[in-house]
Each structure stands twice: as C-alpha cells, then as structure tokens.
Design a protein around this motif. Structure first.
Motif, mmCIF file in Angstrom:
data_model
loop_
_atom_site.group_PDB
_atom_site.id
_atom_site.type_symbol
_atom_site.label_atom_id
_atom_site.label_comp_id
_atom_site.label_asym_id
_atom_site.label_seq_id
_atom_site.Cartn_x
_atom_site.Cartn_y
_atom_site.Cartn_z
ATOM 1 N N THR A 258 13.953 -5.254 31.987
ATOM 2 C CA THR A 258 14.753 -4.128 32.486
ATOM 3 C C THR A 258 14.431 -3.828 33.939
ATOM 4 O O THR A 258 15.222 -3.199 34.637
ATOM 5 N N SER A 259 13.264 -4.279 34.371
ATOM 6 C CA SER A 259 12.879 -4.101 35.776
ATOM 7 C C SER A 259 13.414 -5.264 36.599
ATOM 8 O O SER A 259 13.468 -6.409 36.130
ATOM 9 N N GLY A 260 13.815 -4.973 37.825
ATOM 10 C CA GLY A 260 14.310 -6.015 38.706
ATOM 11 C C GLY A 260 13.174 -6.770 39.373
ATOM 12 O O GLY A 260 12.144 -6.188 39.720
ATOM 13 N N ALA A 276 18.563 -7.930 36.207
ATOM 14 C CA ALA A 276 18.355 -6.500 36.456
ATOM 15 C C ALA A 276 18.588 -6.154 37.927
ATOM 16 O O ALA A 276 19.119 -5.081 38.252
ATOM 17 N N VAL A 277 18.204 -7.069 38.831
ATOM 18 C CA VAL A 277 18.435 -6.839 40.263
ATOM 19 C C VAL A 277 19.934 -6.853 40.571
ATOM 20 O O VAL A 277 20.422 -6.056 41.373
ATOM 21 N N GLU A 278 20.652 -7.773 39.919
ATOM 22 C CA GLU A 278 22.100 -7.823 40.124
ATOM 23 C C GLU A 278 22.737 -6.480 39.762
ATOM 24 O O GLU A 278 23.644 -5.994 40.440
ATOM 25 N N THR A 283 25.536 -6.714 43.004
ATOM 26 C CA THR A 283 25.983 -7.990 43.559
ATOM 27 C C THR A 283 25.497 -9.117 42.679
ATOM 28 O O THR A 283 24.366 -9.081 42.185
ATOM 29 N N ALA A 284 26.344 -10.146 42.471
ATOM 30 C CA ALA A 284 25.954 -11.300 41.663
ATOM 31 C C ALA A 284 24.814 -12.057 42.333
ATOM 32 O O ALA A 284 24.727 -12.122 43.567
ATOM 33 N N ASP A 353 13.824 1.206 37.871
ATOM 34 C CA ASP A 353 14.797 2.279 38.077
ATOM 35 C C ASP A 353 14.275 3.546 37.387
ATOM 36 O O ASP A 353 14.214 3.615 36.163
ATOM 37 N N ILE A 354 13.881 4.526 38.192
ATOM 38 C CA ILE A 354 13.339 5.779 37.640
ATOM 39 C C ILE A 354 14.312 6.931 37.890
ATOM 40 O O ILE A 354 13.923 8.095 37.851
ATOM 41 N N THR A 355 15.592 6.562 38.120
ATOM 42 C CA THR A 355 16.594 7.605 38.365
ATOM 43 C C THR A 355 16.699 8.547 37.180
ATOM 44 O O THR A 355 16.695 9.779 37.336
#
Length: 587
Positions: A258-260, A276-278, A283-284, A353-355
């Motif tokens: 789940t982490s990029g 996850a980064v995508e 962006t692909a 992502d800690i949003t």
C-alpha cells in the motif's frame, strides 16, 4: 557450421592432392632422369666401342670397310649409328643413306665431340620424325680427332612410359580424391558435429533455454568441453530460477504494498515504481520510468528531499504535501542505495499516504471540540438555573417550576446526546449485531410515520405515505431500517416550515429497493452537501439547537445504511426542499 565442414573437407583434400601431386612429379622426374641416365650410358658405351673399332685411317676412310666394321661391333638396329668426319660429312648411318643426309657440322653434339668431349643432345629428328637422344664421341688416333661416332636412340618409348606414369598418377589421384572425400567427410562430420551441438546449446542458452544440454559422450577434449557446457547450463538454469523467484517475490511485494516505492538512479532518473506510486502520482508507471524525478513527481518539495539524499547520502524521514492529482499528505522515508562496493548509486523512496490519518486526527480533534461544546451548553444551563434556584428562586413556585422544566429539558437533551454518541460509536465499531429477517417495507414506514405523527401534527405538516402496491419485502434488520427512517423523518420535520409537506416514496427492482424522503423545507446550500453526514455538523447551528437536535442523526443514518450494505445520497435546493435517497439490497 556447414561452411566450416566444407572448408575443412576441401582443405584436407587439397593437402592430400598437393602432396600426391608433388610426390608424383618428383618420382616422375626421378624415373625420367633414371631412364635418360641409363640411355645416356648405353649410347656412350656404344659410341665409344664403335669409335675404338673405326679409329684406324684405313677403316674410317673406306665406307665399305667402315660399314662392315660397324656391323661387326653393333649388329643390332635398335641404336642408330652415324659416323661423321670432322667436316660434318656423314660417312655412315645405319638408318638412312649417308649420301642423302645433310652436313652435321653444326649439330651441338658434333661440336662438343670435335672438341674432344662427349656430346649429348635431345631434339626432334627431321629425318625420323620423332624425338631422339644423341651421344657423340670423338674418333681420334695419336691425339688427333678426325671424325665423330654418334649413337642415337628414340625417346618415344621413354615418353610413352612417362605419359603412362602420369596417367596412372592422375588416375590414382582421382581415386584418392574420391575415397579421401568420403573418408574426410566422415572425419570432418565427427569433428564438426560436437562443435555444432555445443554451438546449438550455447545459442539456446543465450535465448534463455537453460534446459538445453549437449548430447555427447566422448571422453576426449571435446567431451570435456561438452561436460563443461552442460554444467554451465545447469548452473545458469538454477541461478536464473532463483533470480526469477526473487524477482517474482520482489514484484509481488512491491505490487501489493500500500506504500509507494520509488528507486532513483544517481543520474536522478526514476528507474522503478510500484502501483501504489502510480496511484499517488496519478500517472502510469511506464510514463514516468526513465524521466527525471523533478519532471515526473511534479512536487518541488519531494524532489528537493530526493536531491538532498543523493547529495549527502544520508537517511532521513520527512512529511511532504503534494497537490497533484489531488492534495495528499505523505510520510516519506529517504534512504541511499549502497552497492556491494559501498558506493552510493541512487535513492530508495518509500511513501506512506497519511492523508486519512491526518483527516481522522483532525476529525477526532473536531469531535472532541464539538462534544465539549455541545455538552457545555446544557451543562451550563443546568448549572446556571440550579445556582439561581439555590440562591432563592425556589421561593417563587412558578419560577421554580419553569427553571426545573428547563433543567429537565436540558437533561433530556444531554441524555439524548450521550445516547446518540454511544449508539454512533457502537455502529461505527460494528458492535451492534444485525438480526436479519423478512420485513414488509410499507408497514415499517407506516409504523415510523405513526411514531412521528404528533411532532408533524404540531407543525401542521402533511406526510404522504408510499403506495401500498406492490408489496415490497426485503431481507434486512428491522430495527436498523426503522431507525434510519425515523431519523430521516425527524430531520425532515425539524427543517420544514409549518404547513409544509413530506413525501415518502419506494421503488424496487430485481436487486435493490430505493426509499426517498422528500420535504419542502429550507433546503441545504450546495457547498454544504458534502459535510452534512459529519458528526455535529449543522447548516443552521442556532436553529438546530432550538429544534433539540444533537447533530448526530444523519451521521447515524449514514453508518446504519453502510452496515446494511446500502448507499445514501442527498439532493437539495436552498429554500425549495431536500430529498434523501436510501438504496438497500433486497437480500
């Protein structure tokens, strides 16, 4: 490899042919020289014998005597005997008439003999019409040369013998080439075949067919090479299998994280990203791999920290805000990639992502603040009126009764608020068990409207029930569904002006049922629609408190609907009313 086999075969055959040809030429020349040497010795002896017999002047000067003497010494006609005087005139020839023969003074063997030497010459005889060997010796008496005896013999037999020898040599060479071609072809095949097999396996290995093996059982050096190739292929197969397994494990881990994860080379280009980064960057992966990180990331803050890690080769952690494709808060770990030589060759970036965590922390903080604020109001009222009563207001019965009524109402409001908070907590934690059963939807709605009848009647509101036909049954929790309808009705009654209308409609298809609660109330501003399901959120805070609401009703409805695997939406126009739509599965 066929070209090499042909080249090897032709090379070996060429060497064999060259050796046979050189040896044939050598032996032919030796044989020819041997024949010529023997013939030369024979003719020399013959000539010298005749010269001894005719060296007397009385014999040499008389042709008849000369002829008799020659025939006595050399009666056979195999050798041509010619006797010539020192002027070149032919005195006698056993093959032709001497009178018809030309002068022989200019013959090379004649010149040599007149000088006291043995003259030898080979040439074509105009008289006989074929090659002849001539040997001439001087006829001398008392050291005076007065003539020459020349013996000659045809070269035809020798030439024929030499020709036969060359024919035999060429025939043998042809036979040798045919036999040698077969033998050499077999030999070259036995040499080339293992090389071809090794080449095939090597080519297959380069094409990642590591299961290929060399099928050679020889014990020589080629067999040892084949064994080494097989061992190398087996080792490569095992290593590539392990590499493939490790790559699949790594790909599985990166894909399901789940982490990029981003890997950036020392040239500041992105070399690897996971899905996850995508998602985080919008962006692909194939569009950003190979690009500069500042170009692909579209975040100056993130790029600044990456450059810092590359320049200083230090590991650190930082919180970063990104604003594309949407605003997010990331907890980012930066670590330099160190190769086996201890050199820094890039940066590994891990993004969390800690949003949602920050949003929940904010919501929790707001919830605590809202709860404190909401609880403070009734508690302040209770405390204030209690102090007033204690200070002497109890003496006035009417005032005391009014104050006690206010205290009772505020206590009731406080009780409802605490009850709703506890209920909401249980619903969010799914601690309320669902008791599923067949529920008749129209009867349930009628029961809920009956409960709210008195409140609606006080504001002279008209509530329209759904059509009783067709009957709608669904498998659900009756209490949860009733609470959903009650809360929506309570909300509609609270925010609809006196004399307004509330309508309830139901629809059903093969999979879902839809319940709509529509009112003609004050409505909700469009900008507030996304927040009305938040806890303690009120569009009109003053009126909400006056209506006795806790600000938790719609939050409870939302969570109850989600627990029943449904969906709730809202449509509203300010000043024209609001419509809540609940969609639930039939089973």
């Amino acid at each position: 490899m066929t070209r090499f086999r042909i080249k090897l075969t032709l090379t070996i055959l060429g060497l064999i042919s060259l050796v046979l040809l050189v040896m044939g030429m050598y032996f032919a020349k030796v044989l020819e020289n041997s024949y010529l040497q023997s013939l030369n010795e024979l003719l020399s002896r013959e000539s010298k014998l005749i010269a001894q017999a005719v060296r007397f002047p009385d014999v040499f000067s008389d042709k008849a005597t000369l002829e008799d003497r020659v025939k006595q010494v050399a009666p056979a006609d195999e050798v041509r005997i010619t006797i010539i005087d020192k002027d070149g005139q032919v005195m006698y020839d056993n093959s032709s008439h001497s009178e018809e023969m030309e002068n022989h003074h200019d013959r090379p063997e004649m010149k040599a003999a007149l000088q006291g030497e043995t003259g030898i010459s080979r040439r074509f005889s105009e008289t006989l019409g074929y090659d002849m060997m001539y040997v001439a010796v001087p006829v001398e008496l008392n050291n005076e040369i007065f003539g020459v005896v020349r013996s000659a013999m045809s070269m035809k037999d020798i030439t024929d013998t030499i020709h036969k020898m060359w024919y035999s040599l060429l025939t043998g060479l042809l036979v040798t080439l045919v036999v040698g071609s077969i033998v050499v072809s077999r030999i070259s095949f036995s040499i080339i075949r293992p090389i071809e097999e090794i080449t095939r396996v090597a080519r297959n290995i380069t094409q990642r067919q590591y299961e290929s093996r060399v099928r050679i059982k020889a014990k020589d050096e080629i067999g040892q090479l084949a064994g080494a190739i097989n061992f190398m292929a087996s080792s490569l197969e095992q290593q590539m299998y392990e590499i493939s397994e490790n790559q699949q494990r790594l790909a599985g881990v990166l894909t399901n994280m789940t982490s990029g994860v981003i890997f950036i080379s020392e040239q500041r280009r992105i070399m690897l990203v996971n899905p996850a980064v995508e998602k985080l960057l919008g962006t692909a992966g194939h569009e950003i791999v190979g690009k500069l990180h500042i170009e692909a990331g579209k975040s100056f803050g993130l790029s600044q920290y990456i450059d810092r890690c590359l320049d200083r080769s230090e590991k650190f952690r930082q919180e970063v805000h990104i604003y594309y494709p949407q605003e997010r808060i990331l907890d980012v770990n930066f670590a330099p990639y160190i190769n086996f030589k201890g050199e820094s060759r890039g940066v590994v970036v891990v993004l969390h992502d800690i949003t949602d965590i920050r949003r929940l922390e904010k919501m929790r903080s707001e919830f605590v603040a809202n709860v404190s604020h909401e609880l403070r109001t009734p508690i302040t009222s209770i405390k204030g009126f209690t102090e007033t009563l204690l200070e002497g207001a109890m003496q006035d019965e009417e005032t005391c009764r009014n104050f006690l009524q206010i205290i009772s109402d505020e206590s009731e409001r406080l009780y409802r608020m605490i009850r709703d908070i506890l209920d909401l907590s249980k619903i969010e934690q799914k601690r309320i068990p669902l008791h599923l059963g067949q529920v008749h939807l129209q009867d349930l709605i009628s029961s809920a409207v009956a409960i709210m009848h008195d409140q609606a009647q006080r504001k002279e509101l008209t509530i329209t029930l759904p059509s009783p036909k067709p009957d709608i049954w669904l498998m659900t929790d009756k209490d949860c569904l009733q609470q959903i309808i009650l809360n929506l009705l309570t909300n509609a009654i609270a925010y609809t002006q006196e004399g307004g209308k509330i309508s309830i409609k139901t629809e059903a298809d093969s999979e879902n049922i839809t319940i709509q609660v529509m009112d003609t109330g004050i409505g909700i501003p469009e900008k507030e629609l996304t927040r009305i399901f938040e806890r303690f959120y009120r569009v009109d805070k003053a009126r909400s408190r006056d209506s006795g609401g806790t600000g938790l009703g719609l939050a409870i409805v939302k969570h109850l609907v989600e627990n029943l695997h449904g969906h709730i939406s809202v449509e509203s126009k300010e000043g024209r009313g609001t419509t809540f739509t609940v969609t639930l599965p039939l089973t």
